[in-house]
Design a protein around this motif. Structure first.
Motif, PDB file in Angstrom:
ATOM      1  N   GLY A 110       4.494  -4.024   2.443  1.00  0.00           N
ATOM      2  CA  GLY A 110       3.793  -2.768   2.703  1.00  0.00           C
ATOM      3  C   GLY A 110       2.286  -2.829   2.612  1.00  0.00           C
ATOM      4  N   ASN A 159       4.690   0.829   8.752  1.00  0.00           N
ATOM      5  CA  ASN A 159       5.028   0.880   7.323  1.00  0.00           C
ATOM      6  C   ASN A 159       5.323  -0.506   6.757  1.00  0.00           C
ATOM      7  OD1 ASN A 159       4.753   3.643   6.952  1.00  0.00           O
ATOM      8  ND2 ASN A 159       6.851   4.070   7.608  1.00  0.00           N
ATOM      9  N   ASN A 198       5.368   6.024  -0.734  1.00  0.00           N
ATOM     10  CA  ASN A 198       4.227   5.389  -0.058  1.00  0.00           C
ATOM     11  C   ASN A 198       2.903   5.902  -0.612  1.00  0.00           C
ATOM     12  OD1 ASN A 198       5.880   3.891   1.649  1.00  0.00           O
ATOM     13  ND2 ASN A 198       5.963   5.488   3.202  1.00  0.00           N
TER      14      ASN A 198
END
Length: 366
Positions: free
Chosen positions: A26, A246, A327
């Protein structure tokens, strides 16, 4: 409490996937938002936090050789303040173990097992890690020694197979907007590099103590080089679209196609993620269980392992309600929390310990 011993190489093998496993999937996209085409430079600046953290942990260990941070904090700043700092650090590790489990499960559900309940994935991983944590640090060290080659090999294969898709011009312009963008991009991976403070829990169990600092520094270098290579890989394949993905490494692996036969290599990335996540969760789980036992002054950490597993699963559910919040936590909260709890506070403790040691020597001399 823990009678096992590990080698400095085993410590390095435990720490390497602990940092790299979650960072390489990520973090490239987060770094690219700030650094653009200079995202490959950000791990170099972030590694400075890793080097500093390893040095702080080693120096604290040299002053208090057979104790972890939960034990010597009370000696440095007193019983009550030491217990408070210990509790905050313990809460930080338990909460982040839960978030790592959640991160792992979100990736598996969104990318592969779409119809599988996320609770099943999280509980099964925590259960698996609980067995290895109960086995002790020697079992954890041997597992890391066994799995790290399995972790590294698929990454090398993916890099080799993606070479035909590289566009080397994507790296330009280098430092087009100066040093500030890659420095800003280094803040988030800096949070991951601060996790090297975990070696403070492993150093007391090293069989070859003299190699502890060298092993820690070499691991920081290995992590830095891995993240540079992964960031360059993503940049050469995805270019300017990197910030919108992502999981950029997963997206790049889908470009691999040889003779319309050898395809869908993202399963290799999935294997890397599962092996890395397993080792990372196990290390965090072990530290949380050991730290809890030491904070409570228990004689053994093993009775804490199963209740701790339940607590970790609960934290993985309750800490963050959705993948969007996961996130956001990775970008906004964790880097600052990680650097504060694992680099800045230990640095303050080291300064106080050194000053007290000098004062004590001065008193003895006079």
């Amino acid at each position: 409490m823990e009678k096992g011993k590990i080698s400095s190489l085993q410590m390095a093998f435990m720490m390497y996937p602990t940092i790299v496993a979650t960072a390489m999937l990520g973090v490239p996209s987060i770094t690219a938002k700030y650094a653009k085409t200079d995202l490959w430079l950000s791990p170099i600046f972030a590694a400075l936090i890793g080097y500093l953290t390893v040095y702080i942990a080693y120096k604290l260990h040299k002053i208090f050789p057979k104790q972890t941070v939960f034990q010597f904090t009370e000696k440095i700043i007193g019983l009550i303040p030491g217990k408070i700092i210990g509790f905050l650090l313990l809460f930080f590790y338990i909460q982040n173990t839960g978030i790592i489990v959640r991160d792992y499960a979100e990736f598996v559900v969104s990318s592969f097992l779409v119809n599988t309940p996320i609770s099943v994935i999280m509980a099964s991983m925590v259960l698996l890690c609980a067995f290895i944590v109960r086995g002790g640090i020697e079992v954890l060290g041997r597992a890391a020694e066994l799995f790290v080659p399995v972790f590294i090999f698929p990454i090398c294969i993916v890099i080799l197979l993606l070479i035909p898709d590289f566009d080397f011009m994507n790296i330009f312009p280098v430092l087009g907007n100066g040093l500030m963008p890659p420095i800003k991009g280094a803040i988030v991976p800096g949070g991951w590099f601060s996790e090297f403070f975990l070696i403070i829990f492993l150093l007391p169990f090293l069989a070859d103590m003299k190699k502890g600092l060298k092993s820690g520094m070499m691991t920081v270098f290995a992590v830095m080089m891995t993240l540079i290579v992964v960031n360059l890989l993503v940049l050469f394949v995805l270019g300017g679209t990197t910030p919108s993905k992502n999981y950029p490494l997963m997206n790049t692996s889908r470009y691999i196609s040889i003779a319309d036969f050898f395809e869908h290599v993202e399963s290799a990335v999935m294997a890397v993620w599962i092996v890395g996540a397993f080792l990372k969760i196990s290390v965090f789980y072990y530290v949380s269980a050991l730290g809890t036992a030491q904070w409570l002054n228990l004689s053994d950490y093993r009775p804490v392992v199963w209740p701790m597993g339940i607590l970790i699963v609960i934290f993985s559910f309750w800490s963050l309600p959705s993948s969007i919040d996961v996130n956001r936590n990775d970008i906004m909260a964790f880097p600052l929390q990680g650097i504060l709890m694992q680099t800045i506070i230990p640095l303050i403790l080291l300064v106080i310990a050194v000053l007290r040691k000098r004062k004590r020597k001065g008193t003895e001399t006079s």
